[in-house]
Design an enzyme around this catalytic site. Sequence first.
Site, PDB file in Angstrom:
ATOM      1  N   LYS A 575       0.914  -0.882   0.505  1.00 19.38           N
ATOM      2  CA  LYS A 575      -0.214   0.004  -0.280  1.00 19.38           C
ATOM      3  C   LYS A 575       0.600   1.416  -0.003  1.00 19.38           C
ATOM      4  O   LYS A 575       0.576   2.456  -0.057  1.00 19.38           O
ATOM      5  CB  LYS A 575      -1.039   0.056   1.251  1.00 19.38           C
ATOM      6  CG  LYS A 575      -2.326  -0.981   0.804  1.00 19.38           C
ATOM      7  CD  LYS A 575      -2.705  -1.101   2.827  1.00 19.38           C
ATOM      8  CE  LYS A 575      -3.831  -2.021   2.480  1.00 19.38           C
ATOM      9  NZ  LYS A 575      -5.482  -1.866   1.536  1.00 19.38           N
ATOM     10  N   LYS A 681     -15.048   5.293  -0.387  1.00 20.01           N
ATOM     11  CA  LYS A 681     -15.516   6.480   0.719  1.00 20.01           C
ATOM     12  C   LYS A 681     -15.133   7.788   0.486  1.00 20.01           C
ATOM     13  O   LYS A 681     -15.733   8.742   0.365  1.00 20.01           O
ATOM     14  CB  LYS A 681     -15.180   5.567   2.306  1.00 20.01           C
ATOM     15  CG  LYS A 681     -15.660   4.150   1.944  1.00 20.01           C
ATOM     16  CD  LYS A 681     -14.455   3.133   3.324  1.00 20.01           C
ATOM     17  CE  LYS A 681     -15.518   2.061   3.242  1.00 20.01           C
ATOM     18  NZ  LYS A 681     -14.319   1.551   4.430  1.00 20.01           N
TER      19      LYS A 681
HETATM   20  C1  LIG Z   1     -12.827   1.095   4.236  1.00 20.09           C
HETATM   21  C2  LIG Z   1     -12.378  -0.310   5.130  1.00 20.09           C
HETATM   22  C3  LIG Z   1     -11.060  -0.440   4.970  1.00 20.09           C
HETATM   23  C4  LIG Z   1     -10.118  -0.998   3.747  1.00 20.09           C
HETATM   24  O1  LIG Z   1      -9.476   0.618   3.190  1.00 20.09           O
HETATM   25  P1  LIG Z   1      -8.291   0.588   1.769  1.00 20.09           P
HETATM   26  O2  LIG Z   1      -8.046   1.887   1.570  1.00 20.09           O
HETATM   27  O3  LIG Z   1     -10.386  -0.328   0.661  1.00 20.09           O
HETATM   28  O4  LIG Z   1      -7.608  -0.924   2.542  1.00 20.09           O
HETATM   29  C5  LIG Z   1     -10.128  -1.043   5.861  1.00 20.09           C
HETATM   30  N1  LIG Z   1     -10.384  -0.456   7.806  1.00 20.09           N
HETATM   31  C6  LIG Z   1     -11.155   0.711   7.851  1.00 20.09           C
HETATM   32  C7  LIG Z   1     -11.969   0.497   9.165  1.00 20.09           C
HETATM   33  C8  LIG Z   1     -12.154   0.965   6.433  1.00 20.09           C
HETATM   34  O5  LIG Z   1     -13.626   1.077   6.980  1.00 20.09           O
END
Ligand SMILES: *Cc1c(COP(=O)(O)O)cnc(C)c1O
Length: 849
Positions: A575, A681
């Site tokens: 990441k 999101k």
């Molecule tokens: C949405 C979410 C993730 C996933 O995030 P990515 O950026 O897609 O890895 C991880 N942890 C929480 C608490 C989330 O709400």
Amino acid sequence: MSKPQSDHERRKQISVRGIAEVGDVNEIKKTFNRHLHYTLVKDRNVATTRDYYFALAHTVKDHLVSRWIRTQQYYYEKDPKRVYYLSLEFYMGRSLTNTMINLGIESPCDEALYQIGLDMEELEDYEEDAGLGNGGLGRLAACFLDSMATLGMAAYGYGIRYEYGIFAQKIINGEQQEEPDDWLRFGNPWEKARPEYMIPINFYGKVEETGTGKKWVNTQVVFALPYDNPIPGYQNNVVNTLRLWSAKSPIDFNLKFFNDGDYIQAVLDRNLAENISRVLYPNDNFFEGKELRLKQEYFMCAATLQDIIRRFKSSKFGSRDSVRTDFKLFPDKVAIQLNDTHPAMAIPELMRILVDLESLSWDEAWDITVKTCAYTNHTILPEALERWSVTMLDNILPRHLEIIYHINHLHMQQVSQRWPDDMDRMRRMSLIEEDGEKKVNMAYLSIIGSHAVNGVARIHSEIIKKDLFKDFYELSPEKFQNKTNGITPRRWLLLCNPGLNDLISDKIGEKWITHLDELAQLKQFAKDADFQQSVMKVKQENKLKLAQYIENYYNVKINLSSIFDIQVKRIHEYKRQLMNCLHIITMYNRIKKDPNGQFVPRTVMIGGKAAPGYHIAKKIIKLICAVGNLINNDPIVGDKLKVIFLENYRVTLAEKIIPAADLSEQISTAGTEASGTGNMKFQLNGALTIGTLDGANVEMAEEMGRENIFIFGMTVEEVEELSKKGYNAYDYYNKNEELRQVIDQIQNGFFSPDNHDEFKDIANILLNHDRFYLLADYEAYIEMQEKVNETYQDSSKWLEMAIHNIASSGKFSSDRTITEYGKDIWDIEPTYEKLPEPHVPREIALKEN
Ligand SMILES: *Cc1c(COP(=O)(O)O)cnc(C)c1O
């Protein structure tokens, strides 16, 4: 700066739109007081804020139960095809606000509490997160449950009720420490234990020939105790069930000791069996191969399948009247979705039930199994792919190992018929890996045992076909599909961003809540100065609220006109939080070099948990904290740059942070992030994205247009090319002076004056063993960040882009994703049906559970 509107004022505004009626408010007040008295056994003199939270939660739950019972009755009456979503993780977060919103009682609840003299927002903060997940995979399961209920599908989530969810992260002296997540300490008001449906699960033992078949005997038994959790759809009176299993010792567990006279020891040893559901494994995208984890996986699958088959057999239109159940109908009535390979033991377990217990022929059973099951792949990282040791399987699940061997035998026959004399292909495609310790490849088992296999974003689904599962794609191309992930707009906009939600609904109405494509109507206002100002005002209010939280929590003063630049997700090398860190250090060096220069101010926030055993990930956190500590206390830097490591990132913190973001960091090496959902999101909440062409970023860019997103760096093809040619980090290190300075600073202890070697291993990886090519993308990343700064200074341009982001996020609703699963994999149509309003208890609940 204007003070953000209080939650109560906002909810009152909603009530003006006609929801909070006096009768409802009075009824809620009565129920709340009744629960405080009878359920919590407190009066107002001794009640704590937590007691008030529980009283409210029970009040809200009361509004669920009639709908819940009625929904399950309705499914029994109508007997539609059921979907079973099997997952070792459900990252649910909190339930209170979501339940009030989906039931449409948020406004009267708030008014009732206000009249009692309580602040609902304060109460909400007493709810523990249900942290039964690690990251994206677990949160996806939670968003899917919300969508399936909202779409009116007869769906069930099945998983484990971990006594301890994902650990709580504490940052102490700039380092991660883990604390157990004792989330059930004060009780869970949402769940209902169902001891009457307890199910025995077998382990160990041996296989016997019966003459007509095989029998698994001399096993040790552990019981699976179900806990039901309500999943309300959005204002449609549907309440589905998430059933989570808890391990329970049988009464006669270790009775041997008892007979020997050691009664106390026998009672103490009962706890051992109950360890199965004790704790969630805290690995994201990593396979550990531990025995207890295998037991968890099988425990969940075995309990769930017994439940599914019991419900199938007792179905109204099933063949409960005939002597022998007609399992040919099973795939018409049941769809089982495997969330990654974690529940893959469902395949051999279903075969065992059908062949050994229900006496079907192997071929009939296999046909039913394949038609019923479908598998979602979530990663191509080799270290994440499950490969269980044959020795371990033979010990714990001997009959299942036999079944897997037979599945493989028939599979190998098929391969050799299709490609005669291709021994290398046979070896590659075998479920049993023979190099070194023998292992079962669970992804291959899942593909063979399913009628559909899907990736989670277009680019990922293509990589699976071309690369990871190439041989299997050639064998059965018709199985392979794409289902691009999505998120629920209820939690990720309606709930978490009230300001933006009001603004949007005032502009285009509320249809977007269940039909997110409606947001496209906002495109016409992208250049509208008044609308831009309203969007900006909401964003500034959200930034102010987050800044206040950060100033209280971290004692760092935040510049509200700085770019809120946020990267929140599990800490993982792929990441590339480290690349973000290289950018931070580059900005710092530039400010120090030219203290009077013009800089676009930034507040960089990074948050996420590292797996407790992932040494480098923990070092990355330590580096970010050390860099932040130096920068935040440097008067020359001042409010041009601040760096915050956000402690204990989880669903509830995501809800606070994401609405306040200006810039979303989605910077994984192309080809490594299967989809990402965090990216969606942020888009939905009006942040702009800086990102690589990886995962769902590709489709986000396509939806909004490349002019509305900051795309940089290598494509998958370019990464592949570089890898073939041979990546040499020094090519970049030697060419770029700024980069060289940054790496040298990490290397020589500039950020760790007390221990000059502290970050040497990080520098060493970057220069000598970097699987994720950070230095190859560094320059493009820095240049794109400069473009971000330039754009941010033109606030009208920025807002236009932000509005285009929001308006283009319709595709990324999990409602769309689930509709596609229904159509292409489960053969289930969304109904969007609204069940009738429940009139409180009639006689006695009919038969269903
Ligand atoms: C949405 C979410 C993730 C996933 O995030 P990515 O950026 O897609 O890895 C991880 N942890 C929480 C608490 C989330 O709400």
